[in-house]
Design an enzyme around this catalytic site. Structure first.
Site, PDB file in Angstrom:
ATOM      1  N   TYR A   1      -6.675   6.305   3.821  1.00  0.00           N
ATOM      2  CA  TYR A   1      -6.773   5.261   2.803  1.00  0.00           C
ATOM      3  C   TYR A   1      -6.001   4.002   3.222  1.00  0.00           C
ATOM      4  CZ  TYR A   1      -5.603   2.164  -0.835  1.00  0.00           C
ATOM      5  OH  TYR A   1      -5.414   1.002  -1.499  1.00  0.00           O
TER       6      TYR A   1
ATOM      7  N   GLU B   1       0.812  -1.214   0.000  1.00  0.00           N
ATOM      8  CA  GLU B   1       0.000   0.000   0.000  1.00  0.00           C
ATOM      9  C   GLU B   1       0.847   1.266   0.000  1.00  0.00           C
ATOM     10  OE1 GLU B   1      -2.960   0.095  -0.754  1.00  0.00           O
ATOM     11  OE2 GLU B   1      -3.499  -2.008  -0.495  1.00  0.00           O
TER      12      GLU B   1
ATOM     13  N   ASP C   1      -9.872   5.873  -2.501  1.00  0.00           N
ATOM     14  CA  ASP C   1      -8.696   6.238  -3.295  1.00  0.00           C
ATOM     15  C   ASP C   1      -9.184   6.846  -4.614  1.00  0.00           C
ATOM     16  OD1 ASP C   1      -9.662   4.059  -4.655  1.00  0.00           O
ATOM     17  OD2 ASP C   1      -7.678   3.396  -5.276  1.00  0.00           O
TER      18      ASP C   1
END
Length: 371
Positions: free
Chosen positions: A131, A48, A149
DNA sequence: AAGACGGGGTG
DNA sequence: CACCCAGTCTT
């Protein structure tokens, strides 16, 4: 509906949308990525961070590199910062790498090397925002936090025909609330993955594949033929122009480098001593400035020029090469051999120069030729 | 609330 | 060339 502030994302719509997305995910979503279905939070976290503002294809190599060199958070925490930066070289947004290291150390020190479980604690880690915290929580622990996102806001803004701007506080709050309301709480992880896949594969920024989109029956943007109007983003800022004159000082086959420490572009990376000016000035003017700085050197011809386009600025670069004597001093930095310099992380433009700087018998000879 | 932060891909 | 990308942090 369009243009109004309130939208009826009622329960019917909610279930309809999530059901459609889940069904599409089960039957038609063929998107594959190495971290998909991953349950180990450490690997999810790595992927991520690497993928923030970064395309999957671009991040892939880096992801493999990181899990190879740092198979667990303790290895990452114990890593040498210079080596870490070198592995990140070329990926951009270098604060991600510095924060990755910081966070790894925090996980070892405060959590005994076990990745935190709660959304709140995950969110506290440096480099982790809403996020990323939602992504880790939902993928690893199936916690009910909706990811928001670029993919998600595109899907939602088009589906609801929402002209809410995606880059102001009000719009961010709106998309966050809608996304959270749409989330099937018990299938958070799979659904989060699925809606992002839909945005990446079907509801693309350009040329969305609306014909095969499972949501097209109720998608406002599609029904009105206004897909290109969404999402709305307000005022992008003007590109700044900057002019850098780099000094390549060679002493006994070694080159002088400095670490960028200011809160500016390329923080944490290495570079050559640089003069920034408000445009390219004649070499004579640069020489006067150098002389005023008390340096006993005089620049000659520009060895190499290049520019680099970044998102918010254009960097114009010039490189001057100077062979200096053993006694030269006056500029802080490290003198490195070609071999040692290659182990440091440089921004793209200086890296190109460095890679083409001539060397003989493991020493820089001051020559330059672009390969 | 608004900028800053990289580099690469796309139309 | 402008926009976008599995966003976050600083001012």
């Amino acid at each position: 509906m369009i243009g109004k502030d309130k939208y009826s994302t009622n329960l019917v719509t909610t279930n309809w949308l999530s059901n459609k997305i889940m069904a599409w995910n089960d039957e038609e979503n063929t998107r594959q990525m190495p971290w998909k279905g991953e349950k180990e939070p450490y690997f999810i976290w790595l992927s991520e961070i690497i993928l923030q503002q970064t395309r999957v294809e671009q991040g892939l190599l880096y992801y493999h590199r990181f899990i190879y060199y740092f198979p667990n958070v303790r290895k990452l925490a114990a890593a040498d910062e210079k080596k870490l930066m070198k592995l990140w070289e070329g990926l951009g947004y270098y604060s991600r790498c510095r924060n990755l290291h910081k966070a790894a150390k925090i996980i070892v020190a405060d959590y005994h090397g076990v990745f935190p479980k709660s959304y709140e604690n995950i969110l506290k880690l440096p480099g982790v925002g809403p996020y990323t915290a939602a992504a880790i929580s939902s993928f690893a622990y199936n916690e009910p936090y909706a990811v928001v996102d670029g993919n998600v806001v595109r899907v939602l803004s088009r589906f609801f025909g929402s002209y809410k701007s995606i880059n102001n506080t009000d719009g961010k709050r709106w998309f966050g609330e809608v996304a959270q309301r749409l989330l099937p709480k018990k299938k958070a992880g799979v659904y989060n993955q699925a809606i992002m896949d839909l945005g990446a594969v079907i509801c693309k920024p350009r040329k969305p594949q609306c014909e095969i989109c499972p949501l097209h029956n109720k998608c406002v943007a599609f029904l009105l033929g206004k897909q290109q109007e969404f999402p709305v983003k307000n005022k992008r800022i003007r590109k700044k122009q900057r002019w850098f004159s780099f000094l390549i000082l060679i002493r006994d086959g070694k080159v002088l480098i400095q670490k960028r420490v200011d809160n500016d572009i390329w923080k944490g990376l290495y570079q050559f001593p640089v003069y920034e000016t408000s445009s390219f000035v004649p070499t004579s003017q640069l020489n006067r400035r150098i002389s005023k700085d008390g340096l006993q050197i005089k620049l000659g011809k520009v060895a190499f020029s290049a520019s680099q386009e970044l998102t918010h600025q254009t960097i114009h670069g010039r490189f001057y090469v100077l062979l200096v004597t053993q006694s030269f001093k006056g500029i802080e930095g490290e003198w490195l051999t070609p071999r040692a310099a290659a182990k440091r992380a440089f921004p793209k433009m200086p890296a190109i120069f460095l890679n083409n700087l001539g060397c003989v018998n493991g020493k820089f000879d001051g020559s330059f030729s672009k390969k």
